[in-house]
Design a protein around this motif. Structure first.
Motif, PDB file in Angstrom:
ATOM      1  N   THR A   1      21.168   8.542  40.472  1.00 58.37           N
ATOM      2  CA  THR A   1      20.710   9.930  40.364  1.00 58.37           C
ATOM      3  C   THR A   1      21.163  10.752  41.561  1.00 58.37           C
ATOM      4  O   THR A   1      21.635  11.893  41.412  1.00 58.37           O
ATOM      5  CB  THR A   1      19.173   9.960  40.255  1.00 58.37           C
ATOM      6  OG1 THR A   1      18.773   9.218  39.106  1.00 58.37           O
ATOM      7  CG2 THR A   1      18.673  11.390  40.141  1.00 58.37           C
ATOM      8  N   LEU A   2      21.046  10.180  42.752  1.00 64.88           N
ATOM      9  CA  LEU A   2      21.419  10.919  43.956  1.00 64.88           C
ATOM     10  C   LEU A   2      22.926  11.148  44.042  1.00 64.88           C
ATOM     11  O   LEU A   2      23.374  12.246  44.382  1.00 64.88           O
ATOM     12  CB  LEU A   2      20.931  10.161  45.196  1.00 64.88           C
ATOM     13  CG  LEU A   2      19.424  10.158  45.424  1.00 64.88           C
ATOM     14  CD1 LEU A   2      19.065   9.200  46.555  1.00 64.88           C
ATOM     15  CD2 LEU A   2      18.916  11.550  45.749  1.00 64.88           C
TER      16      LEU A   2
ATOM     17  N   SER B   1      23.934  13.933  41.962  1.00 61.64           N
ATOM     18  CA  SER B   1      23.227  15.184  42.203  1.00 61.64           C
ATOM     19  C   SER B   1      24.039  16.069  43.135  1.00 61.64           C
ATOM     20  O   SER B   1      24.368  15.676  44.259  1.00 61.64           O
ATOM     21  CB  SER B   1      21.846  14.907  42.809  1.00 61.64           C
ATOM     22  OG  SER B   1      21.233  16.100  43.235  1.00 61.64           O
TER      23      SER B   1
ATOM     24  N   ASP C   1      22.935  18.759  44.571  1.00 59.06           N
ATOM     25  CA  ASP C   1      22.098  19.177  45.700  1.00 59.06           C
ATOM     26  C   ASP C   1      22.138  18.162  46.837  1.00 59.06           C
ATOM     27  O   ASP C   1      22.245  18.533  48.010  1.00 59.06           O
ATOM     28  CB  ASP C   1      20.650  19.369  45.229  1.00 59.06           C
ATOM     29  CG  ASP C   1      20.501  20.551  44.293  1.00 59.06           C
ATOM     30  OD1 ASP C   1      21.388  21.431  44.319  1.00 59.06           O
ATOM     31  OD2 ASP C   1      19.518  20.597  43.536  1.00 59.06           O
ATOM     32  N   PHE C   2      22.054  16.871  46.495  1.00 59.05           N
ATOM     33  CA  PHE C   2      22.076  15.852  47.530  1.00 59.05           C
ATOM     34  C   PHE C   2      23.438  15.784  48.205  1.00 59.05           C
ATOM     35  O   PHE C   2      23.530  15.703  49.440  1.00 59.05           O
ATOM     36  CB  PHE C   2      21.724  14.493  46.940  1.00 59.05           C
ATOM     37  CG  PHE C   2      21.826  13.359  47.918  1.00 59.05           C
ATOM     38  CD1 PHE C   2      20.942  13.270  48.984  1.00 59.05           C
ATOM     39  CD2 PHE C   2      22.807  12.381  47.793  1.00 59.05           C
ATOM     40  CE1 PHE C   2      21.029  12.230  49.911  1.00 59.05           C
ATOM     41  CE2 PHE C   2      22.895  11.343  48.696  1.00 59.05           C
ATOM     42  CZ  PHE C   2      22.008  11.273  49.758  1.00 59.05           C
TER      43      PHE C   2
ATOM     44  N   TYR D   1      16.175  17.580  52.823  1.00 58.33           N
ATOM     45  CA  TYR D   1      16.215  17.172  51.417  1.00 58.33           C
ATOM     46  C   TYR D   1      15.318  15.959  51.187  1.00 58.33           C
ATOM     47  O   TYR D   1      14.559  15.908  50.208  1.00 58.33           O
ATOM     48  CB  TYR D   1      17.657  16.858  51.023  1.00 58.33           C
ATOM     49  CG  TYR D   1      17.820  16.401  49.597  1.00 58.33           C
ATOM     50  CD1 TYR D   1      18.068  17.312  48.573  1.00 58.33           C
ATOM     51  CD2 TYR D   1      17.742  15.048  49.251  1.00 58.33           C
ATOM     52  CE1 TYR D   1      18.223  16.902  47.260  1.00 58.33           C
ATOM     53  CE2 TYR D   1      17.889  14.628  47.948  1.00 58.33           C
ATOM     54  CZ  TYR D   1      18.134  15.558  46.952  1.00 58.33           C
ATOM     55  OH  TYR D   1      18.263  15.133  45.643  1.00 58.33           O
TER      56      TYR D   1
ATOM     57  N   ARG E   1      11.983  15.932  48.736  1.00 59.22           N
ATOM     58  CA  ARG E   1      11.886  15.046  47.576  1.00 59.22           C
ATOM     59  C   ARG E   1      10.720  14.074  47.723  1.00 59.22           C
ATOM     60  O   ARG E   1      10.026  13.783  46.750  1.00 59.22           O
ATOM     61  CB  ARG E   1      13.192  14.266  47.399  1.00 59.22           C
ATOM     62  CG  ARG E   1      14.376  15.121  46.963  1.00 59.22           C
ATOM     63  CD  ARG E   1      14.093  15.842  45.656  1.00 59.22           C
ATOM     64  NE  ARG E   1      15.185  16.699  45.222  1.00 59.22           N
ATOM     65  CZ  ARG E   1      15.400  17.934  45.654  1.00 59.22           C
ATOM     66  NH1 ARG E   1      14.595  18.452  46.554  1.00 59.22           N
ATOM     67  NH2 ARG E   1      16.391  18.660  45.184  1.00 59.22           N
TER      68      ARG E   1
END
Length: 329
Positions: free
Chosen positions: A97-98, A101, A103-104, A289, A293
């Motif tokens: 997922t990261l 992503s 954003d990450f 970040y 999270r």
């Protein structure tokens, strides 16, 4: 008779090595213990006695939390909801997922930008200049100059953040805007207009003292005879620094780069109190970040996975620094 004689000789031959070993053991036992032998014996007992507490503290406060963080990264643990009561093992789903992503990945890019400009360029260059200035005989007031450079280091991070927030305030009463007004300028909002540049400058202001201390200690080990000989041969100041001073302090320089990279990647309070990652995610570093999270969105597993990825990147960077410095790891 012959058989009995052979048996006797065999028995004596079998007893001979045993007798020799017994004699050597007895001789060893009779050998007096010298003071050096006694010191070595005490040193063997003292080593685990003195290192034991340190190893225990590292195991409890470093290794155990890191292992627990890795475990959380493989689960869907949350602070609220069903996953908080009964977390499930999800394997590498959090990492997938990261890594998928935007954003990450953007936060990693901003972190690299922040580390490069504030730590590798700003603190290193200005810290080296400050250390070189303190070695100059013509400089007067070295104590005052050193104290001014060291002052930001003793200011707590929260106090420094709130102070700079007041200085760079967009209100007309802000210190920065008052200075602009003295020169006929209008009101400005640096934390909104140039947030990344603002936090880079502030982090350089806080970290220059540590760089100056490390580089000053390294420069003390450079022989003055080599510098004087180079100057007598006609070398200029920048040539002396490049070809003599810098190669001799290469190890401490890369050690500082390693330490400042690790500490700068972990900067959180300074950025969070000034901008909270904004405006528009412009200063959302990896540390911010992870905090958001893990604690704002309650995704402990996802935040732990992001921390593990950051740890792996720092480990690779640290090994690279050590190789460049030719230091055995």
């Amino acid at each position: 008779m012959t058989t009995a004689g052979a048996t006797g000789r065999a028995a004596r031959a079998a007893r001979k090595p045993r007798t020799a070993r017994t004699a050597r053991t007895a001789q060893k036992d009779r050998t007096p213990r010298t003071p050096r032998t006694r010191r070595e014996g005490r040193a063997r007992w003292a080593l685990p006695f003195f290192l034991g507490p340190s190893v225990l503290l590292i195991a409890v406060f470093v290794i155990a939390p890191a292992g627990y963080g890795l475990y959380l990264a493989l689960t869907n643990t949350q602070l609220t909801g069903f996953a908080a009561r009964d977390p499930q093992f999800v394997g590498l789903d959090n990492f997938r997922t990261l890594l998928g992503s935007g954003d990450f990945l953007s936060s990693l890019g901003r972190t690299g930008q922040f580390v490069f400009w504030s730590a590798i360029v700003g603190q290193t260059v200005l810290g080296m200049l400050a250390a070189l200035l303190l070695r100059q005989k013509w400089l007067r007031g070295k104590g005052v100059f050193g104290a001014l450079v060291l002052l930001p280091m003793v200011v707590p991070e929260v106090v420094a953040s709130l102070t700079w927030a007041s200085v760079l305030s967009s209100d007309e009463d802000g210190t920065f805007n008052r200075l602009l007004a003295l020169f006929g300028g209008g009101a400005a909002a640096p934390l909104q207009d140039s947030p990344m540049t603002s936090i880079v400058i502030i982090n350089v202001w806080r970290g220059i003292a540590f760089a100056m201390i490390m580089f000053q200690a390294a420069l003390e080990g450079v022989p003055d005879e080599l510098i004087e000989a180079a100057r007598m041969d006609g070398a200029r100041a920048h040539q002396v620094f490049r070809h003599i001073t810098l190669p001799l302090i290469r190890g401490p320089v890369f050690l500082y780069l390693l330490l400042t990279t690790i500490t700068t990647v972990g900067v959180f309070g300074l950025v969070y109190f000034l901008t909270q990652g904004g405006p528009g995610h412009q200063t959302e570093l990896a540390s911010v970040y992870i905090f958001q999270r893990a604690f704002q969105y309650s995704q402990i597993g996802l935040g732990s996975a992001a921390s593990v990825i950051l740890l792996v990147l720092l480990t690779i960077l640290g090994v690279t620094y050590a190789r460049l410095a030719k230091v055995e790891v």
